[in-house]
Scaffold this motif. Structure first.
Motif, short mmCIF file in Angstrom:
data_model
loop_
_atom_site.label_atom_id
_atom_site.label_comp_id
_atom_site.label_asym_id
_atom_site.label_seq_id
_atom_site.Cartn_x
_atom_site.Cartn_y
_atom_site.Cartn_z
N GLY A 27 0.90 -1.24 0.06
CA GLY A 27 0.00 0.13 -0.04
C GLY A 27 0.94 1.10 0.02
N LEU A 28 0.89 2.17 1.10
CA LEU A 28 1.60 3.07 1.09
C LEU A 28 2.68 2.85 2.43
CD1 LEU A 28 -0.48 6.25 0.23
CD2 LEU A 28 1.22 5.09 -1.27
N SER A 29 2.58 1.69 2.87
CA SER A 29 3.44 1.65 4.18
C SER A 29 4.98 1.00 3.58
CB SER A 29 3.00 0.55 4.89
OG SER A 29 3.71 0.05 6.12
N VAL A 56 -0.44 5.23 -5.31
CA VAL A 56 -1.89 5.73 -5.47
C VAL A 56 -1.62 6.87 -6.52
CG1 VAL A 56 -2.78 4.90 -3.33
CG2 VAL A 56 -1.52 7.20 -3.56
N ASP A 57 -2.75 7.50 -6.96
CA ASP A 57 -2.59 8.57 -7.65
C ASP A 57 -1.86 9.70 -6.85
OD1 ASP A 57 -4.24 8.00 -10.03
OD2 ASP A 57 -5.75 7.99 -8.54
N GLY A 58 -0.60 10.26 -7.64
CA GLY A 58 0.37 11.30 -6.92
C GLY A 58 0.89 10.79 -5.84
N GLY A 59 1.08 9.65 -5.37
CA GLY A 59 2.07 9.02 -4.31
C GLY A 59 2.60 7.83 -4.59
N VAL A 63 3.85 8.48 -8.78
CA VAL A 63 4.41 9.51 -9.38
C VAL A 63 5.24 9.36 -10.80
CG1 VAL A 63 6.51 11.31 -9.01
CG2 VAL A 63 4.97 10.66 -7.02
N LEU A 64 5.72 8.23 -10.55
CA LEU A 64 6.49 7.66 -12.12
C LEU A 64 5.46 7.33 -12.92
CD1 LEU A 64 9.43 5.41 -10.62
CD2 LEU A 64 9.58 7.76 -11.70
N LEU A 65 4.45 6.67 -12.64
CA LEU A 65 3.33 6.23 -13.70
C LEU A 65 2.70 7.42 -14.43
CD1 LEU A 65 1.81 3.30 -14.43
CD2 LEU A 65 -0.11 4.40 -12.62
N ALA A 66 2.16 8.41 -13.34
CA ALA A 66 1.77 9.78 -14.02
C ALA A 66 2.63 10.25 -14.93
CB ALA A 66 1.40 10.54 -12.98
N ALA A 67 3.83 10.58 -14.72
CA ALA A 67 4.65 10.98 -15.81
C ALA A 67 5.13 10.06 -17.08
CB ALA A 67 6.23 11.22 -15.05
N PHE A 84 -3.25 4.33 -12.99
CA PHE A 84 -2.86 2.80 -13.38
C PHE A 84 -3.78 2.12 -14.11
CE2 PHE A 84 -1.12 -1.43 -11.31
CZ PHE A 84 -0.18 -1.71 -12.54
N ALA A 85 -5.23 2.07 -13.66
CA ALA A 85 -6.11 1.43 -14.54
C ALA A 85 -6.33 1.81 -15.75
CB ALA A 85 -7.41 1.32 -13.65
N ARG A 86 -6.36 3.21 -15.86
CA ARG A 86 -6.64 3.82 -17.26
C ARG A 86 -5.54 3.68 -18.06
NH1 ARG A 86 -4.96 7.32 -20.48
NH2 ARG A 86 -3.08 7.88 -19.46
#
Length: 251
Positions: A27-29, A56-59, A63-67, A84-86
């Motif tokens: 997760g984010l842990s 997650v979106d923006g975390g 971060v790498l995925l969105a870029a 990610f799903a998109r």
């Protein structure tokens, strides 16, 4: 050997385009957010990521995925990451979904030098039979599908052959670490970080608390320094930065 590096940028400097990465976190842990941001700033792209989830979106890895820096993901959970799903459904990224326990064992096997193993997980499903969509085409058809796996019976029960995972690099986050690379993880951060650390040929660990050699109880070390090549000591502000995936309020 002192494995401490001066900065996050120096720690990830050798990670180039097309590199494969095992990334810790659940997760984010226990997500190595400082190293991920440094890798984003380095401009590396076409990355092949192995991680339980893709942030997650923006975390986190999001971060790498969105870029648009990640070209392939091997993981267990698409999670709450809408981008990610998109990208997956649009055919912009290749995704190999793996049962969570199988993913953990594939990483552990890679770190231990075991090339493959048999498991009953997934037998009788597309996980073993093949046909899972790894990449979609622009028209929504399956462009790349998973291959069928070898299946053998042991003690009267069928098992599928799973290949071990090793990667060029690994990024992990530990609660404590010493200058020799010995690491200790805290609670849920221990789920995938030790396995990712073992699977990387070059492992980079960001640590919330850096201690001197000999300060860690050897019986409490989760990953020995032989698996770790570089250690980044986080600032107090970086160490305190821990995302919350879902905020809840209890009255």
């Amino acid at each position: 050997m002192d494995k401490v590096v001066a900065s996050a940028a120096a720690a990830v400097a050798r990670i180039g385009d097309g590199a494969s990465l095992a990334v810790g976190g659940f997760g984010l842990s226990g997500v190595p957010t400082t190293l991920i941001r440094a890798l984003h700033d380095s401009g590396a792209r076409g990355l092949h990521v192995v991680s339980n989830n893709c942030g997650v979106d923006g975390g986190g890895l999001g971060v790498l995925l969105a870029a648009g820096r990640i070209s392939r993901v091997t993981g267990s959970y698409v999670g709450e990451n809408k981008e990610f799903a998109r990208q997956y459904l649009a055919g912009e990224i290749e995704v190999e979904l793996v049962p969570q326990g199988t993913l953990a064992e594939r990483l552990r096997a890679g770190g231990c030098g075991i090339p493959a193993f048999y498991t009953p997980a997934g037998v009788g499903t597309p996980v073993a039979d093949g046909g899972l969509p790894w990449r979609y085409g622009p028209d929504g058809t399956v462009a790349v599908a998973s291959p069928a796996k070898e299946v053998r019976a042991f003690a009267g029960r069928e098992h599928a052959l799973e290949l071990a995972i090793t990667t060029d690099f690994a990024l992990v986050r530990a609660a404590r670490g010493d200058r020799h690379g010995n690491l200790v993880f805290h609670r849920a951060a221990r789920n995938f970080n030790p396995l990712a650390a073992m699977a990387g040929r070059v492992t980079i660990a960001e640590v919330e608390e850096l201690v001197e050699p000999g300060e860690l109880d050897p019986d409490l070390v989760h990953v020995p320094g032989v698996f770790v090549q570089h250690v980044l000591a986080l600032t107090p502000e970086q160490a305190a930065e821990k995302g919350i995936e879902k905020r809840t309020v209890r009255g």
